[in-house]
Design a protein around this motif. Structure first.
Motif, PDB file in Angstrom:
ATOM      1  N   GLY A  72       2.416   2.010  -3.359  1.00  0.00           N
ATOM      2  CA  GLY A  72       1.611   2.368  -4.187  1.00  0.00           C
ATOM      3  C   GLY A  72       1.380   3.675  -4.239  1.00  0.00           C
ATOM      4  N   CYS A  73       1.721   4.402  -3.085  1.00  0.00           N
ATOM      5  CA  CYS A  73       1.356   5.862  -2.938  1.00  0.00           C
ATOM      6  C   CYS A  73       2.589   6.880  -3.488  1.00  0.00           C
ATOM      7  N   THR A 124       0.820  -1.168  -0.051  1.00  0.00           N
ATOM      8  CA  THR A 124      -0.065   0.115  -0.060  1.00  0.00           C
ATOM      9  C   THR A 124       0.842   1.206  -0.126  1.00  0.00           C
ATOM     10  N   GLU A 144      -3.856  -1.053  -3.147  1.00  0.00           N
ATOM     11  CA  GLU A 144      -3.025   0.117  -2.824  1.00  0.00           C
ATOM     12  C   GLU A 144      -4.059   1.353  -3.058  1.00  0.00           C
TER      13      GLU A 144
END
Length: 196
Positions: free
Chosen positions: A20-21, A17, A162
């Motif tokens: 993904g940012c 996660t 994500e």
């Protein structure tokens, strides 16, 4: 013993996660990704009583993917069956994510431009509800509902791993797009193609 087996899975999901940012490659998958369909609603819609199936607010048959309930960041009940019969944009975001913040203005514009023709629903996760409410206020995205998904149940339902992801469903609840859309670019065109 159960906590010991769950901890590695939770940590792995958190790493995916957060990764993904940071990456903004703009790649998304077109077509039917096989993910479960999603949900959306306008703030004016009231939740539909849970009777296990049947028709949504528009009288359309409700696909299995829209047969769930949640709560909004404001604590109101939300029934995804109200989304049946119209295209729906599910925007999966986290309050601390800079890419999500960059998508906020375009997502709010699409929600306003297509009100009554398509649904836009935010699905907040990866933080506490207080942070989610503050994000909605700070980004001025209160013109459409945001689900508080602290436990990740809606994220799991749509196989989102994500934040900063869009899942777009057609009027029949089928996933037609799943991806990032940096800054929300291209979101309006995708929705326009579904509303005709």
């Amino acid at each position: 013993m159960r906590a010991r087996t769950l901890l590695p899975a939770v940590l792995a999901a958190a790493v995916l996660t957060i990764a993904g940012c940071g990456a903004d490659d703009g790649k998304g998958s077109g077509g039917d990704s096989g993910a479960a369909s999603s949900q959306a609603s306008s703030p004016a819609q009231s939740p539909v009583p849970s009777d296990g199936g049947g028709s949504g607010a528009t009288g359309a048959e409700v696909p299995e993917s829209l047969r769930f309930t949640a709560s909004t960041v404001d604590g109101r009940p939300f029934d995804a069956r109200t989304l049946a019969g119209k295209p729906t944009v599910l925007w999966f975001w986290a309050p601390w994510c800079p890419k999500c913040k960059a998508q906020a203005a375009e997502t709010a514009k699409v929600a306003a431009d297509y009100a009554g023709k398509a649904h836009v629903v935010g699905v907040a996760g990866l933080d506490r509800n207080a942070a989610m409410k503050e994000f909605v206020s700070r980004t001025e995205t209160d013109g459409f509902p945001h689900l508080s998904d602290e436990k990740g149940e809606v994220w799991q339902r749509f196989r989102v791993t994500e934040q900063s992801r869009y899942v777009i469903l057609d009027k029949d609840g089928r996933t037609v797009y799943e991806g990032v859309l940096p800054g929300g670019d291209g979101l309006s065109e995708k929705v326009a193609g579904l509303v005709g």
